[in-house]
Motif scaffolding. Structure first.
Motif, short mmCIF file in Angstrom:
data_model
loop_
_atom_site.label_atom_id
_atom_site.label_comp_id
_atom_site.label_asym_id
_atom_site.label_seq_id
_atom_site.Cartn_x
_atom_site.Cartn_y
_atom_site.Cartn_z
N ALA A 266 0.83 -1.21 0.00
CA ALA A 266 0.00 0.00 0.00
C ALA A 266 0.86 1.26 0.00
N GLY A 267 1.96 1.24 0.78
CA GLY A 267 2.84 2.40 0.84
C GLY A 267 3.51 2.69 -0.49
N ILE A 268 3.97 1.63 -1.17
CA ILE A 268 4.64 1.82 -2.46
C ILE A 268 3.66 2.30 -3.52
N VAL A 269 2.45 1.71 -3.53
CA VAL A 269 1.44 2.15 -4.49
C VAL A 269 1.05 3.61 -4.21
N GLY A 270 0.86 3.95 -2.94
CA GLY A 270 0.49 5.31 -2.58
C GLY A 270 1.53 6.34 -2.95
N SER A 271 2.80 5.93 -2.99
CA SER A 271 3.87 6.87 -3.29
C SER A 271 3.88 7.30 -4.75
N HIS A 272 3.07 6.65 -5.59
CA HIS A 272 3.00 7.03 -7.00
C HIS A 272 2.06 8.21 -7.23
N PHE A 273 1.40 8.67 -6.17
CA PHE A 273 0.48 9.80 -6.29
C PHE A 273 1.05 11.01 -5.55
N SER A 274 0.84 12.19 -6.11
CA SER A 274 1.30 13.41 -5.46
C SER A 274 0.44 13.70 -4.24
N ILE A 275 1.08 14.15 -3.17
CA ILE A 275 0.39 14.48 -1.93
C ILE A 275 0.67 15.94 -1.62
N VAL A 276 -0.39 16.75 -1.52
CA VAL A 276 -0.29 18.21 -1.33
C VAL A 276 0.75 18.83 -2.25
N GLY A 277 0.75 18.36 -3.51
CA GLY A 277 1.65 18.93 -4.51
C GLY A 277 3.06 18.39 -4.46
N ILE A 278 3.33 17.43 -3.58
CA ILE A 278 4.68 16.88 -3.44
C ILE A 278 4.69 15.45 -3.95
N LYS A 279 5.66 15.11 -4.75
CA LYS A 279 5.82 13.75 -5.24
C LYS A 279 6.64 12.96 -4.23
N PRO A 280 6.00 11.98 -3.54
CA PRO A 280 6.74 11.20 -2.54
C PRO A 280 7.89 10.42 -3.17
N VAL A 281 9.00 10.33 -2.46
CA VAL A 281 10.15 9.56 -2.89
C VAL A 281 10.43 8.51 -1.81
N VAL A 282 10.16 7.25 -2.13
CA VAL A 282 10.28 6.17 -1.14
C VAL A 282 11.74 5.95 -0.76
N ILE A 283 11.98 5.83 0.54
CA ILE A 283 13.31 5.52 1.06
C ILE A 283 13.39 4.00 1.25
N PRO A 284 14.25 3.30 0.52
CA PRO A 284 14.31 1.83 0.64
C PRO A 284 14.47 1.36 2.08
N ALA A 285 15.28 2.09 2.85
CA ALA A 285 15.51 1.69 4.25
C ALA A 285 14.22 1.76 5.05
N SER A 286 13.31 2.68 4.69
CA SER A 286 12.05 2.80 5.42
C SER A 286 11.15 1.59 5.17
N VAL A 287 11.23 1.03 3.97
CA VAL A 287 10.44 -0.16 3.64
C VAL A 287 10.91 -1.35 4.48
N LEU A 288 12.22 -1.58 4.45
CA LEU A 288 12.78 -2.70 5.22
C LEU A 288 12.60 -2.47 6.72
N GLY A 289 12.81 -1.22 7.15
CA GLY A 289 12.69 -0.91 8.57
C GLY A 289 11.28 -1.08 9.08
N ALA A 290 10.30 -0.55 8.32
CA ALA A 290 8.90 -0.65 8.74
C ALA A 290 8.45 -2.11 8.80
N PHE A 291 8.86 -2.89 7.79
CA PHE A 291 8.49 -4.32 7.78
C PHE A 291 9.12 -5.05 8.96
#
Length: 403
Positions: free
Chosen positions: A348-373
C-alpha cells in the motif's frame, strides 16, 4: 514436522476468526503504510526543495537590500540597491571572482493574448546575464540581448507554464501579447523546471530591465542583484568582492553596518536540507505511533483468542503437548498477523507513493520499507509474547474446567 504442524495450527486459528484477524492485520497495514508514505513525503519535500534551489544555479549569489546580521543601521538609513550598484560590480577591475551580474526587478501584471487573459506568477525585468546566472535554459526561440536592453525593446521570454496558459499548443515565438497594457513580442520560451509544490518557477515573464521599469516599476531601486561567481570554488572570494564594492558605493566604512545581504545558494541549500531532515524525522515519529497502536491491537486480539480457546489448550496439554508447542503456536499466530499486515502495508505504501500528496511527489526511502516491515514483525513477536506465554502457562485441569 513440528514446525509445519505449528504453522498449520496457527493458520487454522487465524482462519477461525477471519474478521477479527483481518481487522488486526489492517491496523498493522495502516501503521506500515503510514511510515513508508510519511517518510516518502518528507524525502520528496526535501528533494523538491533541493531541486528548486539547485535550479537557481549552484554558483549564483543573491544580493538583497536590508541590514546584514548584526547590523545596527535603522530602516530609514538603509540604501536600496540600484542599477548603479550592479554596474559597479560588473565593471570593478579587481573583482576576478565575479563572472556576471544581473539586476532584477519583480512586479505583476495581467497578460492578454487574443481572448485569453492570464496573470503570471511574476514579471521580471533584468539583463541577459540573468538567464545563465539563474540556470534558465531556452526551449524555443532565443533570449533577449544586450541590444534589446539598450534599446528598451518590448520583447519577452516566457516561462513554460505562462506559455501553456496563454498559447496552449500554439508556438508563442514571434507572437504579440499585451502585458499590463503594453504590447510585447515573445522571442523565446524557457525549458520547464518544475515546481517545489508551493511555487511554480515556470510561471514567469522575463523582459529587458529598462522596458519593465518604464512600463511598470519606474526607474528606482531594484529588488535584488544576481551575481554569478567564476566557479564553486570562488564563492567565498566573490562574496568578499561584492561586500567590498557595495560598501564603497553605499559609503559605509564599517562592514558590520552593511545595509545589504548576500545569500549563497549552497549555504541556503544546506540550511533547507537540515530543516527538511528534521521534518522527515518528525513525520517518521508520528507514523511510528501507528505501528505501536497496531502492536497493542495484536495483544488485545491474542488475549481474546487465548480466552476463547482455553479448553482447546487444556485438551492439547492433557494429551501431552509440551509448553513450547503451545507457546510456539500463539507466537506464530501473532507473527503471521504482523507479517501479512506488514506485507500488505508495504504494498500500500509503495502504491500510494505514486500519487502526489499536497503537490509533493513522494520519494520512497528503501531503508524505510525494510525498517517498517522488520519493526512490524518484531512488534508482532513482542506484543504476542505475553498472550502466548499466558496460554502456555495454563494448567491442564484449570483449562479443561473453563467454560
Amino acid at each position: 514436522m513440528i514446525l509445519w504442524q505449528t504453522l498449520r495450527f496457527a493458520v487454522g486459528g487465524l482462519a477461525a476468526n477471519k474478521v477479527r484477524s483481518a481487522l488486526t492485520m489492517l491496523g498493522v497495514l495502516i501503521g506500515v503504510a503510514s511510515v513508508i508514505l510519511l517518510l516518502a513525503v518528507g524525502n520528496g519535500s526535501s528533494q523538491a526543495v533541493k531541486d528548486s534551489i539547485t535550479s537557481l544555479g549552484t554558483n549564483s549569489l543573491t544580493v538583497s537590500a536590508g541590514s546584514a546580521a548584526g547590523g545596527s543601521r535603522s530602516v530609514s538609513s538603509v540604501k536600496k540597491l540600484t542599477v548603479a550598484d550592479a554596474k559597479a560590480l560588473a565593471t570593478d577591475a579587481d573583482s576576478s571572482a565575479i563572472k556576471s551580474v544581473a539586476p532584477v526587478v519583480t512586479t505583476s501584471a495581467t497578460a492578454l493574448y487574443g481572448n485569453v487573459s492570464y496573470t503570471p506568477g511574476s514579471v521580471v525585468g533584468t539583463y541577459p546575464a540573468y538567464f545563465e546566472t539563474s540556470n534558465q535554459k531556452v526551449a524555443h526561440g532565443e533570449y533577449f540581448t544586450d541590444d534589446d536592453v539598450l534599446g528598451s525593446r518590448k520583447v519577452a521570454v516566457l516561462g513554460a507554464t505562462t506559455a501553456k496558459q496563454l498559447f496552449d499548443t500554439e508556438d508563442p515565438v514571434g507572437k504579440k501579447i499585451v502585458l499590463g497594457g503594453t504590447p510585447f513580442t515573445v522571442v523565446g520560451v524557457l525549458q520547464a523546471k518544475g515546481g517545489s509544490g508551493f511555487t511554480d518557477p515556470d510561471d514567469v515573464v522575463i523582459a529587458p530591465l529598462p522596458t519593465v521599469q518604464n512600463a511598470f516599476t519606474g526607474f528606482g531601486a531594484v529588488n535584488q542583484i544576481l551575481v554569478q561567481d567564476s566557479s564553486a570554488d570562488t564563492t567565498t572570494a566573490a562574496q568578499s568582492e561584492i561586500t567590498r564594492v557595495l560598501l564603497g558605493t553605499h559609503a559605509i566604512a564599517d562592514p558590520s553596518k552593511a545595509d545589504f545581504r548576500i545569500t549563497n545558494q549552497a549555504s541556503l541549500l544546506t540550511a533547507r536540507e537540515s530543516t527538511t531532515k528534521t521534518f522527515t524525522v518528525l513525520l517518521g515519529a508520528v507514523a511510528a505511533i501507528s505501528l505501536l497502536v497496531g502492536g497493542i491491537g495484536i495483544t488485545n486480539i491474542m488475549l481474546v483468542t487465548v480466552t476463547e480457546r482455553t479448553r482447546e489448550i487444556g485438551i492439547r496439554k492433557a494429551l501431552g503437548a509440551p509448553r513450547a508447542v503451545i507457546l510456539g503456536q500463539f507466537l506464530t499466530e501473532s507473527t503471521l498477523l504482523s507479517v501479512i499486515g506488514a506485507g500488505l502495508g508495504v504494498a500500500a505504501g509503495i502504491v500510494g507513493s505514486h500519487f502526489s500528496i499536497v503537490g509533493i511527489k513522494p520519494v520512497v526511502i528503501p531503508a524505510s520499507v525494510l525498517g517498517a516491515f522488520g519493526i512490524a514483525v518484531a512488534i508482532g513477536l513482542f506484543f504476542g509474547s505475553y498472550p502466548a506465554n499466558r496460554a502456555a502457562s495454563l494448567r491442564p485441569i484449570d483449562a479443561l474446567r473453563h467454560e
